[in-house]
Structure formats: C-alpha cells, structure tokens
Design a protein around this motif. Structure first.
Motif, PDB file in Angstrom:
ATOM      1  N   THR A  77      -0.346  11.205   5.722  1.00 51.73           N
ATOM      2  CA  THR A  77      -0.454   9.771   5.463  1.00 51.73           C
ATOM      3  C   THR A  77       0.414   8.945   6.408  1.00 51.73           C
ATOM      4  OG1 THR A  77       1.338   9.820   3.820  1.00 51.73           O
ATOM      5  CG2 THR A  77      -0.925  10.183   3.019  1.00 51.73           C
ATOM      6  N   SER A  78       0.974   9.588   7.432  1.00 52.95           N
ATOM      7  CA  SER A  78       1.862   8.909   8.401  1.00 52.95           C
ATOM      8  C   SER A  78       2.988   8.162   7.686  1.00 52.95           C
ATOM      9  CB  SER A  78       1.061   7.943   9.272  1.00 52.95           C
ATOM     10  OG  SER A  78       0.071   8.636  10.005  1.00 52.95           O
ATOM     11  N   GLY A  79       3.495   8.767   6.633  1.00 58.48           N
ATOM     12  CA  GLY A  79       4.603   8.174   5.892  1.00 58.48           C
ATOM     13  C   GLY A  79       4.195   7.133   4.879  1.00 58.48           C
ATOM     14  N   GLY A  80       2.899   6.898   4.714  1.00 53.32           N
ATOM     15  CA  GLY A  80       2.455   5.913   3.729  1.00 53.32           C
ATOM     16  C   GLY A  80       2.707   6.374   2.306  1.00 53.32           C
ATOM     17  N   GLN A 133       0.809  -1.206   0.000  1.00 55.54           N
ATOM     18  CA  GLN A 133       0.000   0.000   0.000  1.00 55.54           C
ATOM     19  C   GLN A 133       0.853   1.271   0.000  1.00 55.54           C
ATOM     20  OE1 GLN A 133      -2.524  -0.456   3.392  1.00 55.54           O
ATOM     21  NE2 GLN A 133      -3.816  -2.022   2.448  1.00 55.54           N
ATOM     22  N   ALA A 134       2.078   1.175   0.462  1.00 50.83           N
ATOM     23  CA  ALA A 134       2.946   2.354   0.519  1.00 50.83           C
ATOM     24  C   ALA A 134       3.291   2.815  -0.899  1.00 50.83           C
ATOM     25  CB  ALA A 134       4.216   2.045   1.296  1.00 50.83           C
ATOM     26  N   GLU A 135       3.429   4.108  -1.055  1.00 44.52           N
ATOM     27  CA  GLU A 135       3.751   4.679  -2.368  1.00 44.52           C
ATOM     28  C   GLU A 135       4.847   5.722  -2.210  1.00 44.52           C
ATOM     29  OE1 GLU A 135       2.498   4.310  -5.475  1.00 44.52           O
ATOM     30  OE2 GLU A 135       0.564   3.300  -5.256  1.00 44.52           O
ATOM     31  N   THR A 136       5.706   5.812  -3.207  1.00 44.26           N
ATOM     32  CA  THR A 136       6.718   6.864  -3.259  1.00 44.26           C
ATOM     33  C   THR A 136       6.616   7.584  -4.590  1.00 44.26           C
ATOM     34  OG1 THR A 136       8.257   5.649  -1.825  1.00 44.26           O
ATOM     35  CG2 THR A 136       9.182   7.402  -3.187  1.00 44.26           C
TER      36      THR A 136
END
Length: 335
Positions: free
Chosen positions: A61-64, A29-32
């Motif tokens: 997003t708490s770093g998400g 789910q994490a994106e960069t």
C-alpha cells in the motif's frame, strides 16, 4: 497591473487550496491498524508472523495502510483475553492460542490431538482445510482469521525427572496449554495444570509443577532451560494451535485496496511462514540443548514411542466422538 497581480494571487490560492484538499483526502484515506500480543519482541512470533504481515501490507500500500505493533501485553496483560480484545476493538489484530480458551474452539482443538496431522502435511493446511469447509467458522465470531497454524510436536520439559515410559508420569503435575493436551496428560496418569506460558518459568522453578508439555521452541522463547534439565522427544503428545485474527468490522471498513493488501499477505501464506518459524526455532533449540552438556535429552526409540502411543492416540478418537466432530477429524486427517 493590479488585475494581473490579483489574477496570479487567485490562481495561486486555487492551486494551494486544491493541494490542501488533496493532502487532506490522502490523509483521510490512510489507515493504521493496532496489532497486539503478549510476548516479548524477541519471541519467534515477531520474525515469523508479525513482520511478514506488517512489511507486506505496508509495502503493497506504499505506506497507506500501516500496522503498529504492541508487544508484551501493552494493550492488555491477560493472554486469555486476547480474542476478546479483537472483538471489542481494543486492538484491530491479535495473536493468541486456541487452547487458552479451549471451550470456544472445541473443533479447532482436534488439530492438536495425537495422530491427527498426517505425515507429510502441514499443520496450517489441516486447520485451513476445515475452516474453508465451513467446519470451524462458528468458532471465530466477529473476526477474520489472518493466520491459523500448529506448533512443532510437543515434548516433555522436566525439572529433575527423566521421562522414558508412561509410568514415569504417574502422579506428576504437568503444565498444559489447553484441553487437548490436558486429556492426553490425564490418560498418562499425571495431573494437567493449565496456565499461560509466561507463568511456566516460576512454576517450574518453585516446584508448583514437575514439568511441561509444549513445543521445544518454548524452551528458548521463555528461557525454560534455566529451570528445566531433562527433555523427552518423540512421544505422541500432539501440538499447539495458534491464531492471528482481525476485528471483522474493522476489516470490512477498509478500502478494497487495503483489504486486498491484507488478503495478499495473510491466509495460508502467512500461516506457513508462522509454522516454518516455529519448526525452525524448535530444531535449533533441541540442537542447543544437546550441545550444552548439562541437559538430559532423551530421544525415544520406536518401541518407547509405541508404548506412549498405545495410551495417547486412543484419546483422540474418544474426544472426537464426544464432540461429534467426525467431519472435522476426517477433513484434518485426510480420511
């Protein structure tokens, strides 16, 4: 005993497996996002525009959803190709100047012309007003604009030449950022030379150009005070427009929460931060130029400003008519 031990082992394995699945799902789910620009990290852009977007999105997003920044042309050196890099997905988000590819942004360029920005109104507001009215959306294909704004007023930045009246420009070669400023300079009898900001220093130093029309913030951002020594403030020369855009397909692929984080930290809010940053840098730069004692800083009188305006302001109506952009002009100027 064996059955109890086996039961505990299976239970432990199940928990471990569930945690692994959860971790994998979280990672998936994490994106960069990649944000690319072509100026050094110390440029006004970083604190006014890049950091508010990056910090705001990552906090919400708490770093998400994170944003990695690639300054100085790390994802491609040519500043004229910035928009294309966003469309092609070389970068997810890019910063650039509409003037560098003026033919793509003819109606947006109206915002840069003398006399368009009404007194008391922000530059970013007039561009967003026209964009929200559907008058500029066709000029931003394949992207989602995250910020649209104007620079501080353009000034003359000259080497060994003082500009006090229109006649002082006759026959000079003046660097401009785009078609709007080029038309203004031509009306004053000078020859416009279009080039990216990164080329100004050497061109002014070597005499390829006699001067520059741009905002005062560029003096500090590109160290032009090392090669220029005369500055004229007050002539109606218009401004410079900027964009920060995101690849639309990438934006559409984000989760609703991530889209919301982008939306919450962009638009007029981010545009205001950017424009405020440019204006603050310009004001500080002018004060520094005055304080050094080895520069000529000319602040035109009302009569001197009017003499320039008699020539430059009519250029605006001429271009608006040629473009058939009366609706855009009316929206931007509040008429």
């Amino acid at each position: 005993m064996f059955n109890q031990t086996l039961g505990r082992s299976l239970a432990g394995a199940a928990v471990a497996g569930a945690m692994a699945v959860f971790a994998t799902a979280s990672t998936a789910q994490a994106e960069t996002l990649k944000l690319a620009h072509w100026v050094p990290p110390a440029h006004t852009l970083t604190k006014s525009t890049v950091e508010p977007l990056k910090n705001g999105v990552e906090a919400e997003t708490s770093g998400g959803l994170t944003i990695d920044v690639y300054p100085g042309g790390e994802l491609g050196k040519g500043p004229l190709e910035q928009y294309v890099r966003a469309v092609q997905g070389v970068a997810d988000i890019v910063w650039g100047l509409q003037g560098y590819t003026s033919s793509q942004f003819p109606k947006t360029m109206v915002s840069e012309l003398p006399g368009v920005l009404p007194d008391g109104k922000a530059g970013y507001d007039i561009i967003w007003d026209a964009y929200d009215a559907g008058q500029l959306s066709s000029e931003f294909p394949g992207t989602v604009p995250l910020a649209l704004w104007l620079s501080e007023p353009n000034i003359f930045i000259m080497k060994d030449r003082d500009i006090r009246k229109p006649e002082d420009l006759k026959g000079l070669k003046i660097r401009v950022s785009g078609s709007a400023a080029a038309a203004v300079i031509e009306s004053l009898g000078a020859t416009p030379v279009q080039m990216p900001a990164g080329e100004i220093y050497n061109s002014l130093q070597t005499g390829l150009i006699d001067g520059v029309v741009t905002g005062a913030s560029a003096v500090a951002d590109f160290k032009l005070d090392e090669v220029a020594n005369s500055y004229t403030i007050g002539a109606p020369l218009g401004r410079i427009s900027f964009y920060l855009v995101m690849n639309k397909a990438k934006y559409d692929s984000l989760s609703d929460d991530f889209k919301k984080a982008i939306d919450d930290n962009s638009g007029r809010k981010l545009s205001k931060s950017a424009e405020d940053g440019w204006n603050a840098k310009a004001a500080a730069t002018v004060e520094a130029l005055k304080a050094t004692g080895d520069n000529t800083v000319i602040e035109l009188s009302d009569d001197e400003i009017a003499a320039f305006g008699e020539i430059t302001v009519p250029v605006t109506q001429k271009i608006v008519q040629e473009l058939g952009a009366g609706d855009v002009y009316a929206t931007m100027s509040g008429q």
